[in-house]
Design an enzyme around this catalytic site. Structure first.
Site, PDB file in Angstrom:
ATOM      1  N   ASP A 266       1.441  -1.680   4.042  1.00  0.00           N
ATOM      2  CA  ASP A 266       1.397  -0.274   3.604  1.00  0.00           C
ATOM      3  C   ASP A 266       0.006  -0.499   4.253  1.00  0.00           C
ATOM      4  OD1 ASP A 266       2.187   1.116   0.231  1.00  0.00           O
ATOM      5  OD2 ASP A 266       0.998   1.874   2.712  1.00  0.00           O
TER       6      ASP A 266
HETATM    7  C1  GLC Z   1       0.702   5.369   1.213  1.00  0.00           C
HETATM    8  C2  GLC Z   1       2.075   4.783   0.574  1.00  0.00           C
HETATM    9  C3  GLC Z   1       3.366   4.839   1.313  1.00  0.00           C
HETATM   10  C4  GLC Z   1       2.655   5.445   2.248  1.00  0.00           C
HETATM   11  C5  GLC Z   1       2.250   5.008   3.338  1.00  0.00           C
HETATM   12  C6  GLC Z   1       2.145   5.982   4.906  1.00  0.00           C
HETATM   13  O1  GLC Z   1      -0.344   4.663   0.546  1.00  0.00           O
HETATM   14  O2  GLC Z   1       2.095   3.800  -0.546  1.00  0.00           O
HETATM   15  O3  GLC Z   1       4.437   4.752   0.128  1.00  0.00           O
HETATM   16  O4  GLC Z   1       4.451   4.919   3.622  1.00  0.00           O
HETATM   17  O5  GLC Z   1       0.966   5.038   3.291  1.00  0.00           O
HETATM   18  O6  GLC Z   1       1.951   7.062   4.442  1.00  0.00           O
END
Ligand code: GLC
Length: 717
Positions: A266
């Protein structure tokens, strides 16, 4: 490009080109992006240079056929080996046509419409140049203090798993042969939905039994449906951050489950191993994450800055790096990017498909199937009478919910716009803001309400009070809004409350003061039309809650499939005091899982079972008759639950095992049949084996998880 050619390509790559493939950056870092600008600051912070960007493997958050083709073209001009970029974005519940938030879709119990919503999202995204969507999010959600419950389909393992499969089919289909599909990425692995205190990113700690029994199945369902990618979770799991958790990812996900797709961290989660306190520096973080199995590092540069060094020092092998690179190249191959780096990006088709009337109609239909009727004291449906609409959501476009970044307010149908299609002379007034108000605005609303026969009060929480980092310790509707409702109710006229929210809220006061309560969640681009269709009876509500509404936040987490404890409050011989209870609140939720009303009324006949015993070769047939006892045709979601009366571990009082949505004309009766198989009676044993035990069970059937009929049966070896 075949597998052999991929391996040859890998062998030609330098170490820097390999580590570059593992880095994902947002669009400003790339030439050709409309927001490509002054990023020297972030580049310096990340310790990266132009050469690193030329080697980067994927882009986060881009959209637009022209934009993405531009970035890809400029990138390939500088790419020595002509390896195209992957473009990944968060398309969770729609792209430009925004569907209801997943928690609302969870209340539809409609897999066909759910799959269709993902299909449409994929089509709009694919012609806009996107290759991968960071969805479905399948984190089991039992704590409404957590802002991201809106992104899940709720508290039930079976329902979440069924939706997970439907979303993967819709987004991805057969990636190599179907047009307008995107690769899906199930998230967040694992158990991100169980943070202590419901506080986002907080500690998660649970037994392997609970993890495997309740939290892992929906991820597994998505992968069994062919989901191409997995995203790691921010949280720790049993002491180790998921993103550096080898047992969770390399041992369970890859070895035990056989997942050989791409695993992405993430946002910043590799570097977050430092604040977690398990890595002293970015080099250690890089080593831990790669050894744990993470292929792509999102938005930090631990890999690109340290993997070469770690290989030179013998701390990791180049084979481990090659594995990750090969998985990424394989995904690019599956997407056909080596043959056509622009894939389905197409400005003409963008104009044709995006927000088309067909897509809007699908969004309107799914929204109307996701809106839950929670109370109706003979006030709904509305007639063409004098109606006032008041409250901060009356004319608000903030009804798309979190993760609707590509959706536009100007494309959104608001509640007043929807209602004016039915009553042109609709009276409207905000009455107050979300958290503040004034005597003046309150009085304006009261004056409008005085002129009406019925009043609709549109209340809720702003979308930024929900979603990521949107945890709330107080889950009530802001007081100023409840005061407005009470003031309006004092006029003595019928009052309908419509709720816009991303989580189950404490709505005791709303249920007390409104004559009808409609849960709209964040209904999306067509929300106003869908709500008006429900309020005026063009659509008969059929949705059922996929997450319990607590009596108060003090009960949380409260969910239907809980365990009995050794001192159940409602046991026949229960003591008055020394039982599992609160002194100041009930144990039960205010509104249970599976609950939802209709404009029709349904009566259930006596439950029948085909035999008193069953074996793994002789399933059981369960049947019940459902009658529409009203004068209005409607849909009913008939639910089947099972309880294993004696297990080697404790077993939930009820577990959803099947459901059927049926349509009944006024006065019509239908027999509904279910089959119970031995596989449906299996569970995780102390030895972590997933199997059933011979013994006694109870089966329940009804229109929600509380009002049920039951019969017992025995599974014999
Ligand atoms: C965010 C979220 C995740 C998302 C990623 C990219 O922090 O936790 O669900 O896909 O970043 O935006």
């Amino acid at each position: 490009m075949n597998d052999h050619q991929l391996k040859e390509l890998l062998n030609e790559m330098t170490l820097e080109e390999k580590t570059g493939q593992l880095m994902q950056l947002a669009t400003p870092f790339f030439k050709g992006a409309s927001d490509s600008g002054q990023i020297t600051g972030p580049m310096q912070d990340m310790g990266i240079n132009d050469k690193d960007i030329i080697n980067a493997g994927s882009v986060l958050g881009a959209s637009g056929a022209k934009e993405i083709k531009n970035i890809q073209k400029k990138y390939l001009e500088s790419s020595r080996l002509n390896i195209p970029l992957l473009f990944m974005s968060d398309i969770v519940h729609g792209f430009k046509t925004i569907f209801p938030v997943p928690l609302a879709i969870g209340c539809s119990w409609d897999m066909e419409l759910a799959e269709k919503s993902a299909e449409i999202a994929a089509k709009e995204a694919a012609v806009s140049g996107v290759h991968v969507s960071f969805a479905p999010m399948v984190d089991l959600s039992r704590d409404p203090r957590w802002g991201r419950v809106m992104e899940s389909t709720g508290e039930d393992v079976f329902l979440n798993s069924t939706f997970a499969r439907a979303f993967v089919r819709g987004f991805q289909g057969n990636l190599e042969s179907d047009k307008y599909k995107v690769a899906s990425c199930v998230k967040h692995f694992a158990a991100y939905g169980a943070p202590e205190g419901g506080r986002d990113y907080n500690t998660v700690d649970m037994s392997e039994w609970m993890l495997r029994e309740s939290y892992l199945p929906a991820y597994k369902a998505a992968l069994d449906e062919g989901c191409e990618m997995v995203m790691t979770a921010f949280n720790i799991l049993n002491g180790i951050p998921s993103t550096g958790n080898k047992a969770l990812m390399r041992d369970l996900l890859r070895k035990e489950w056989g997942f050989d797709g791409v695993l992405i961290s993430d946002w910043g989660a590799v570097k977050e191993l430092l604040p977690h306190g398990v890595a002293a520096n970015e080099k250690e973080a890089a080593e831990q994450a790669l050894k744990a199995g993470v292929d792509i590092e999102m938005m930090t540069s631990c890999y690109v800055n340290h993997l070469s060094e770690l290989i030179e020092e013998g701390k990791i092998t180049e084979d481990l790096l090659d594995e990750a690179v090969l998985r990424i190249l394989t995904l690019k191959k599956k997407l056909g990017l080596f043959e056509n780096p622009h894939r389905f990006a197409n400005e003409e088709e963008e104009k044709e498909f995006i927000l088309s009337s067909e897509h809007r109609a699908a969004a309107r239909e799914l929204a109307s199937k996701s809106i839950v009727l929670l109370k109706n004291e003979k006030v709904l449906p509305l007639k063409k009478e004098k109606i006032a609409l008041v409250g901060p959501f009356s004319m608000s476009t903030d009804i798309l919910g979190p993760w609707s970044w590509a959706g536009a307010p100007e494309d959104t149908i608001t509640l007043d716009q929807g209602m004016k299609n039915y009553v042109a002379d609709l009276l409207t007034a905000d009455g107050c803001d979300i958290e503040t108000g004034s005597e003046k605005t309150l009085q304006e609303a009261v004056e409008k309400a005085k002129q009406a026969d019925k009043i609709v009060v549109a209340l809720g929480e702003r979308s930024d009070m929900s979603g990521e980092a949107g945890s709330r310790a107080d889950i009530r509707i802001p007081e100023v809004q409840v005061d407005l409702l009470k003031k309006i109710k004092e006029l003595g006229k019928p009052v309908v409350a419509v709720l816009f929210n991303g989580r189950p809220l404490d709505i005791k006061e709303v249920m007390e003061h409104a004559d009808a309560v409609v849960e709209a969640w964040y209904p999306g681009t067509e929300g106003g039309h869908a709500l008006a269709d429900i309020l005026f009876g063009k659509v008969n509500p059929s949705a059922k809650l996929s997450m319990s509404f607590p009596y108060s936040v003090g009960q949380v987490p409260v969910y239907y499939n809980h365990y009995n404890t050794g001192r159940p409050k409602d046991a026949p011989d229960a003591q008055v005091r020394y039982v599992s209870q609160y002194l100041d609140a009930p144990n039960e939720a205010l509104l249970p899982f599976g609950y939802g009303l209709s404009y029709s009324t349904f009566a259930y006949s006596t439950l029948e079972i085909s035999a008193e015993t069953m074996t793994k070769d002789e399933p059981l047939i369960i049947s019940i008759e459902v009658k529409n006892t009203s004068g209005t045709a409607g849909e009913e979601i008939v639910q089947l639950y099972v309880r294993d009366l004696i297990g080697q571990v404790v077993r939930p009082l009820k577990e959803l095992k099947d459901f059927q949505k049926i349509h009944l004309e006024a006065g019509e009766t239908q027999q509904v049949n279910f089959t119970i198989t031995e596989e449906q009676l299996r569970y995780i044993h102390p030895d972590m084996e997933y199997k059933s035990d011979a013994g006694e069970f109870e089966v329940f059937v009804g229109g929600n998880s509380q009002d049920v009929q039951s019969k017992r049966f025995t599974l014999i070896d």
